[in-house]
Design a protein around this motif. Structure first.
Motif, mmCIF file in Angstrom:
data_model
loop_
_atom_site.group_PDB
_atom_site.id
_atom_site.type_symbol
_atom_site.label_atom_id
_atom_site.label_comp_id
_atom_site.label_asym_id
_atom_site.label_seq_id
_atom_site.Cartn_x
_atom_site.Cartn_y
_atom_site.Cartn_z
ATOM 1 N N SER A 106 0.830 -1.206 0.000
ATOM 2 C CA SER A 106 0.000 0.000 0.000
ATOM 3 C C SER A 106 0.865 1.256 0.000
ATOM 4 N N LEU A 107 0.375 2.291 -0.691
ATOM 5 C CA LEU A 107 0.985 3.623 -0.655
ATOM 6 C C LEU A 107 0.146 4.585 0.169
ATOM 7 N N VAL A 108 -0.858 4.062 0.846
ATOM 8 C CA VAL A 108 -1.765 4.914 1.617
ATOM 9 C C VAL A 108 -1.044 5.756 2.672
ATOM 10 N N PRO A 109 -0.004 5.229 3.388
ATOM 11 C CA PRO A 109 0.684 6.103 4.349
ATOM 12 C C PRO A 109 1.197 7.392 3.733
ATOM 13 N N LEU A 110 1.679 7.327 2.490
ATOM 14 C CA LEU A 110 2.129 8.554 1.826
ATOM 15 C C LEU A 110 0.962 9.477 1.508
ATOM 16 N N TYR A 111 -0.161 8.889 1.086
ATOM 17 C CA TYR A 111 -1.339 9.707 0.794
ATOM 18 C C TYR A 111 -1.884 10.356 2.062
ATOM 19 N N ILE A 112 -1.795 9.652 3.180
ATOM 20 C CA ILE A 112 -2.229 10.242 4.453
ATOM 21 C C ILE A 112 -1.374 11.457 4.777
ATOM 22 N N MET A 160 0.247 13.345 2.643
ATOM 23 C CA MET A 160 -0.090 14.424 1.715
ATOM 24 C C MET A 160 -1.379 15.111 2.137
ATOM 25 N N SER A 161 -2.363 14.324 2.554
ATOM 26 C CA SER A 161 -3.643 14.902 2.982
ATOM 27 C C SER A 161 -3.464 15.764 4.222
ATOM 28 N N ALA A 162 -2.649 15.266 5.167
ATOM 29 C CA ALA A 162 -2.393 16.061 6.370
ATOM 30 C C ALA A 162 -1.686 17.362 6.020
#
Length: 314
Positions: A228-234, A236-238
């Motif tokens: 998953s790349l979700v940690p990076l997207y989190i 970016m969102s923060a």
């Protein structure tokens, strides 16, 4: 005729770490099951750098039973690496991986073979009741919910490394040269025809689990950062959220300057510092995520072997 129907060769891959006094008992249970089946079996025991008398016990089994092959790794590489070593060595038409502690019941072997003969490439055993402490059950359930939510690969809750793989599936798995290996996710990602085989986990024959909290955390990290790349997207969102907060703060301060009320700005110092501290924390967390991904890339591009085989005894 297809090997699914005639002259079927079945391999068992069993990673072992400090299981002296256990492997003999579980071997007897396995032997009773496979002796009643009309197939050619090979049992691959993979010693993952045991520090007790496990290797001597395995070598004694190899001398007694020509079906037993002992793969001795040069040191402790971890459960996933030991499984990989066994899968690399296995040559059968159908390969079953299971643990040596007795919690994976050998009585399921005939059902796994039957499902393979029906055309399934992956026969995944699924625990119906999680053993261990309440903490372990809660963290396991939370892990599968998280990984299934953030990953494009869906994993079956309670599906440990007790599974059967066709030769085609094993070869496909061997073609995935990942250094940080999470086999449950890798098998799910291959997409072969699969079936779930529910079972009730039995108690350990003896001893205690070798999976410490630290090892479970590392395995969970391998799963999350490999699938998953979700940690990076989190992150970016923060970053976007705090950029918006900074803009609002700028508008808020500018409004006082327009009104000529510079005295009222002093009370806002604490809230401004609060935002700065939180934003700094988010930045450090995002940098940490990036660092982990870069570290994984660094270890992957070096292309070091996942394990080193010290000795093979058969």
């Amino acid at each position: 005729m297809s090997p699914r129907k005639s002259k079927l060769r079945v391999d068992l891959v069993i990673p072992v770490y400090n299981e002296e006094g256990v492997v003999e008992q579980t071997y007897e249970e396995i032997r009773k099951v496979i002796d009643a089946l009309p197939y050619k079996f090979t049992i691959y025991y993979v010693d993952d750098g045991s520090e007790d008398g496990t290797v001597a016990s395995l070598n004694a089994l190899a001398r007694r039973d020509k079906r037993v092959v002992v793969l001795e790794l040069s040191r402790n590489f971890g459960h996933q690496a030991a499984l990989t070593a066994g899968l690399d060595a296995a040559q059968g038409d159908f390969v079953i991986s299971m643990d040596a502690d007795g919690q994976h019941p050998p009585s399921l072997i005939p059902q796994m073979i039957e499902l393979f003969q029906q055309g399934y490439d992956v026969v995944q055993a699924q625990r119906l009741d999680e053993g261990g402490t309440s903490f372990k059950r809660l963290t396991s359930a939370a892990f599968y919910r998280i990984i299934n939510a953030i990953s494009g690969t869906q994993m079956v809750p309670g599906a440990a490394d007790f599974r059967g793989l066709s030769r085609q599936a094993v070869d496909a798995l061997k073609s995935m040269p990942e250094y940080h290996r999470f086999l449950r996710g890798m098998v799910s990602a291959m997409g072969y025809n699969s079936v779930i085989l529910p079972y009730h986990e039995t108690r350990r024959v003896a001893g205690r689990s070798k999976y410490s909290l630290g090892k479970m955390v590392r395995l969970a990290m391998d799963a999350i950062f490999s699938f998953s790349l979700v940690p990076l997207y989190i992150g970016m969102s923060a970053g976007v959220i705090f950029l918006c907060l900074a803009a609002l703060e700028m508008v808020y301060v500018y409004s006082f300057w327009l009104k000529g009320d510079t005295v009222s700005l002093a009370p806002g110092w604490s809230s401004l510092m609060f935002v700065i501290l939180i934003a700094s924390g988010v930045i450090l967390i995002v940098l940490g995520f990036i660092g982990v991904y870069i570290g994984y890339i660094f270890q992957q591009v070096k292309q070091r072997p996942v394990y080193h085989l010290k000795k093979r005894t058969e």
